[in-house]
Design an enzyme around this catalytic site. Structure first.
Site, short mmCIF file in Angstrom:
data_model
loop_
_atom_site.label_atom_id
_atom_site.label_comp_id
_atom_site.label_asym_id
_atom_site.label_seq_id
_atom_site.Cartn_x
_atom_site.Cartn_y
_atom_site.Cartn_z
CE1 TYR A 121 2.35 5.29 -3.90
CE2 TYR A 121 1.14 3.37 -4.66
CZ TYR A 121 2.32 3.95 -4.25
OH TYR A 121 3.46 3.20 -4.21
N GLY A 122 -3.38 8.69 -4.01
CA GLY A 122 -4.75 9.06 -4.42
C GLY A 122 -4.86 10.37 -5.16
CD GLU A 141 -0.61 7.43 6.27
OE1 GLU A 141 0.45 7.45 6.92
OE2 GLU A 141 -0.92 6.48 5.52
CB CYS A 157 -9.60 4.64 0.48
SG CYS A 157 -8.00 5.22 1.07
CB THR A 158 -6.31 0.32 2.42
OG1 THR A 158 -5.43 1.28 1.86
CG2 THR A 158 -6.52 -0.81 1.48
CG HIS A 159 -5.29 5.45 4.40
ND1 HIS A 159 -4.73 4.86 3.30
CD2 HIS A 159 -4.27 6.02 5.09
CE1 HIS A 159 -3.42 5.08 3.31
NE2 HIS A 159 -3.12 5.78 4.38
CB CYS A 200 -2.92 0.71 -2.53
SG CYS A 200 -3.26 2.41 -2.96
CG ASP A 222 -1.88 1.17 1.27
OD1 ASP A 222 -2.46 1.48 0.22
OD2 ASP A 222 -2.06 1.79 2.33
CB SER A 223 0.29 4.77 -0.69
OG SER A 223 -0.96 4.86 -0.03
N1 DGL Z 1 -4.48 3.49 0.59
C1 DGL Z 1 -4.83 4.16 -0.62
C2 DGL Z 1 -6.06 3.50 -1.27
O1 DGL Z 1 -6.52 2.47 -0.83
C3 DGL Z 1 -5.06 5.63 -0.49
C4 DGL Z 1 -4.00 6.43 0.19
C5 DGL Z 1 -3.22 7.31 -0.74
O2 DGL Z 1 -3.78 8.27 -1.31
O3 DGL Z 1 -2.04 7.03 -0.91
O4 DGL Z 1 -6.54 4.02 -2.25
#
Ligand code: DGL
Length: 276
Positions: A51-52, A159, A191-193, A82, A19-20
């Protein structure tokens, strides 16, 4: 080092997850909970997060580099934890190794769970722009109504560790208030967050709306591949849990240790790596 056993039945190599940042730990947590006997290596591309907000080309380039890194650690399978990266990884195998994304199982679970066929997808701007969830849910339920909402501020809140916080509740309300009036019965945490701030999201929609966590969905898919022997289980008793970061972060180490503690007492080995 190739840890593959001679047996056709078992494979001691680790499962790679990337993941990021911290979000993919929610996927790792589900995997460790479901498969405590497996070895895992998690790559967090903390140097290049988020990454988003990046272009599709950049996200694909980073994802391929991350997969090459995981291959260099001799993984037996790779999970693109991710969602943003999952929209740009089209391969189901990479150098002969199975690749799992989180969007296919997340879409399938949402389609299976909705009763009124009204689904909302919450994700990063890049994931919403790619439209992958909408396409995949419509491939299963063509007449479903799928609404999308980008919630970019959820990533820094997750985060930061502000998981149950009045500010997070307020921001969740601001992003989601319009969806709340749309009679949605299922919400994909795309989104995994977002599972980290699940309680703030649930508060806005109410308990009658079900939230779909892609970590749980991908764990179910892997369980079925273990059962069919498409993937081979580990047979060793000692398991390892490794977290590799592209930029070292004490905050990440503390937060991930805290998140994994309820599901594993394996000592986590942290490492700073380069994937370029
Ligand atoms: N964890 C990323 C996802 O599932 C999003 C976080 C990011 O923007 O890097 O899309």
């Amino acid at each position: 080092m190739n840890l593959k056993t001679d047996s056709l039945e078992f494979d001691a190599r680790p499962i790679g997850v990337f993941d990021s940042g911290i979000g993919g730990i929610t996927v790792l947590r589900e995997l460790v909970k479901a498969f405590p006997e497996e070895n895992f290596i998690y790559l967090g591309d903390t140097a290049r997060l988020p990454y988003g907000s990046k272009s599709a080309e950049t996200v694909r380039k980073y994802s391929l580099q991350n997969m090459k890194f995981l291959m260099s650690r001799d993984v037996k399978a790779m999970i693109v934890a991710c969602n943003t990266a999952s929209t740009q990884v089209f391969e189901d195998h990479f150098e002969n190794t199975p690749v799992y994304n989180v969007i296919d199982p997340g879409s399938a679970l949402a389609a299976a769970k909705t009763l009124n066929k009204k689904i909302a997808v919450l994700a990063t701007r890049a994931t919403i722009k790619a439209g992958s969830y909408v396409k995949k849910i419509h491939a299963i339920l063509p007449d479903a109504e799928v609404l999308s909402q980008a919630c970019p501020l959820f990533v820094p809140l997750a985060e930061e560790g502000w998981h149950d916080d009045p500010i997070t509740n307020l921001i969740a309300f601001r992003y989601l208030q319009n969806l709340k009036t749309s009679d949605i019965d299922t919400v994909v945490l795309g989104c995994t967050h977002y599972p980290l701030i699940k309680s703030a999201i649930q508060k806005v929609f109410g308990n009658h709306v079900q939230l779909i966590d892609s970590g749980e969905a991908v764990a179910l898919q892997i369980k079925s591949d273990f059962l069919s022997q498409k993937l081979k289980r580990n047979s060793n008793r000692d398991v390892s849990l490794m977290i590799a970061l592209t930029d070292s972060s004490e905050h990440f180490e503390n937060l991930s240790s805290q998140l994994l503690a309820p599901v594993s007492d394996t000592k986590i080995c942290f490492e700073t790596v380069s994937v370029i």
